[in-house]
Design a protein around this motif. Sequence first.
Motif, PDB file in Angstrom:
ATOM      1  N   ARG A 265      55.069  96.151  92.795  1.00 35.30           N
ATOM      2  CA  ARG A 265      54.513  96.374  94.139  1.00 35.30           C
ATOM      3  C   ARG A 265      53.703  97.662  94.175  1.00 35.30           C
ATOM      4  NH1 ARG A 265      57.705  95.974  99.869  1.00 35.30           N
ATOM      5  NH2 ARG A 265      56.081  96.839 101.199  1.00 35.30           N
TER       6      ARG A 265
ATOM      7  N   ARG B  71      49.732  98.273  94.923  1.00 38.19           N
ATOM      8  CA  ARG B  71      49.339  99.211  95.994  1.00 38.19           C
ATOM      9  C   ARG B  71      48.369 100.262  95.469  1.00 38.19           C
ATOM     10  NH1 ARG B  71      50.894 104.105  98.598  1.00 38.19           N
ATOM     11  NH2 ARG B  71      50.812 103.907 100.894  1.00 38.19           N
TER      12      ARG B  71
ATOM     13  N   ASP C  60      43.922 106.596 107.169  1.00 36.79           N
ATOM     14  CA  ASP C  60      45.322 106.285 107.473  1.00 36.79           C
ATOM     15  C   ASP C  60      45.469 104.845 107.947  1.00 36.79           C
ATOM     16  OD1 ASP C  60      46.164 108.806 106.771  1.00 36.79           O
ATOM     17  OD2 ASP C  60      46.212 109.578 108.826  1.00 36.79           O
ATOM     18  N   ASP C  61      44.524 104.376 108.751  1.00 39.38           N
ATOM     19  CA  ASP C  61      44.576 102.995 109.239  1.00 39.38           C
ATOM     20  C   ASP C  61      44.398 102.013 108.086  1.00 39.38           C
ATOM     21  OD1 ASP C  61      44.746 100.940 111.155  1.00 39.38           O
ATOM     22  OD2 ASP C  61      42.571 100.818 111.302  1.00 39.38           O
TER      23      ASP C  61
ATOM     24  N   ALA D 289      47.574 101.889 106.129  1.00 36.01           N
ATOM     25  CA  ALA D 289      48.585 101.160 106.888  1.00 36.01           C
ATOM     26  C   ALA D 289      48.371  99.652 106.797  1.00 36.01           C
ATOM     27  CB  ALA D 289      48.576 101.617 108.345  1.00 36.01           C
ATOM     28  N   LEU D 290      47.127  99.211 106.794  1.00 36.50           N
ATOM     29  CA  LEU D 290      46.837  97.780 106.685  1.00 36.50           C
ATOM     30  C   LEU D 290      47.177  97.238 105.296  1.00 36.50           C
ATOM     31  CD1 LEU D 290      43.535  97.375 108.720  1.00 36.50           C
ATOM     32  CD2 LEU D 290      45.702  96.218 109.145  1.00 36.50           C
TER      33      LEU D 290
ATOM     34  N   ASP E 267      49.569  98.452 103.421  1.00 40.47           N
ATOM     35  CA  ASP E 267      51.032  98.400 103.389  1.00 40.47           C
ATOM     36  C   ASP E 267      51.562  97.236 104.221  1.00 40.47           C
ATOM     37  OD1 ASP E 267      51.327 100.553 101.677  1.00 40.47           O
ATOM     38  OD2 ASP E 267      51.419 102.018 103.300  1.00 40.47           O
ATOM     39  N   TYR E 268      50.924  96.960 105.349  1.00 40.55           N
ATOM     40  CA  TYR E 268      51.334  95.830 106.181  1.00 40.55           C
ATOM     41  C   TYR E 268      51.241  94.518 105.404  1.00 40.55           C
ATOM     42  CZ  TYR E 268      51.045  92.207 109.769  1.00 40.55           C
ATOM     43  OH  TYR E 268      51.237  91.069 110.507  1.00 40.55           O
ATOM     44  N   ASN E 269      50.145  94.336 104.698  1.00 37.13           N
ATOM     45  CA  ASN E 269      49.956  93.096 103.956  1.00 37.13           C
ATOM     46  C   ASN E 269      50.854  93.008 102.726  1.00 37.13           C
ATOM     47  OD1 ASN E 269      47.606  91.149 104.919  1.00 37.13           O
ATOM     48  ND2 ASN E 269      47.107  93.235 105.564  1.00 37.13           N
TER      49      ASN E 269
ATOM     50  N   ARG F  99      53.899  94.192 102.769  1.00 29.80           N
ATOM     51  CA  ARG F  99      55.182  93.784 103.368  1.00 29.80           C
ATOM     52  C   ARG F  99      55.182  92.295 103.676  1.00 29.80           C
ATOM     53  NH1 ARG F  99      54.482  98.708 106.132  1.00 29.80           N
ATOM     54  NH2 ARG F  99      53.784  97.633 108.030  1.00 29.80           N
ATOM     55  N   ARG F 100      54.020  91.751 103.997  1.00 26.89           N
ATOM     56  CA  ARG F 100      53.899  90.316 104.276  1.00 26.89           C
ATOM     57  C   ARG F 100      54.161  89.488 103.020  1.00 26.89           C
ATOM     58  NH1 ARG F 100      50.066  87.049 103.388  1.00 26.89           N
ATOM     59  NH2 ARG F 100      48.572  88.658 102.817  1.00 26.89           N
TER      60      ARG F 100
ATOM     61  N   SER G  65      61.451  92.979 101.585  1.00 27.29           N
ATOM     62  CA  SER G  65      61.624  94.390 101.932  1.00 27.29           C
ATOM     63  C   SER G  65      62.448  95.136 100.893  1.00 27.29           C
ATOM     64  CB  SER G  65      62.293  94.506 103.311  1.00 27.29           C
ATOM     65  OG  SER G  65      63.553  93.857 103.298  1.00 27.29           O
TER      66      SER G  65
END
Length: 200
Positions: free
Chosen positions: A83, A87, A181-182, A185-186, A188-190, A192-193, A197
Amino acid sequence: MPKRVDHNLRRLQIAEALWRIAASRGLEEVSMRQVAAEAGVSTRLVQYYFETRERLLVEALALRNEHDRKRIEGRLPEGASLRDAIRVLLLGLLPLDEESRQSTLIQLAYGVRAVNDPLLAEHVIRPSKPGLDELVTELLAGAQAAGQLHEGLELMREAGTLLALSNGMSYDVLMGMRSADDAIALVDYNLRRVFLSEAT
């Protein structure tokens, strides 16, 4: 005794000059003479190492791609999870610092040029995308085998989606339409999808 010349270093010096031109002015009007002036060498020397403008464009981008690969790999912590590896790769494609900003500008300059240059598109731009798709798909497959992914995912589609996300946000970050930062965050969001976890 004549001075020994490091030919690889000299080629890199010339390629770096082209990178600076690409990042600041684009490639539409670039010439070997302009690259020579930027590098502080003679046009004849540029011709000696690259022969033609077309070869200069192709080989300079290949050198930059290798430079970026080492830059991104160098940011991967020892013992990083699959992961984390994905990233680091996705964030490495975003213009989050000066070096990656220059890389984004160079890639955009080449992209604009390749629209009207079939040779450049065929031999440089198009082959680079499948390589990244395959790499991320392979990393996802390893994570899937380790039970780290949500069920029912199509790995090739997920790899393409994650890469499209980073590539698409690059322009937004570059132009100040999206903050760094946005964008992070996007990403990291994807992730997590896709990842469970508890995946490490």
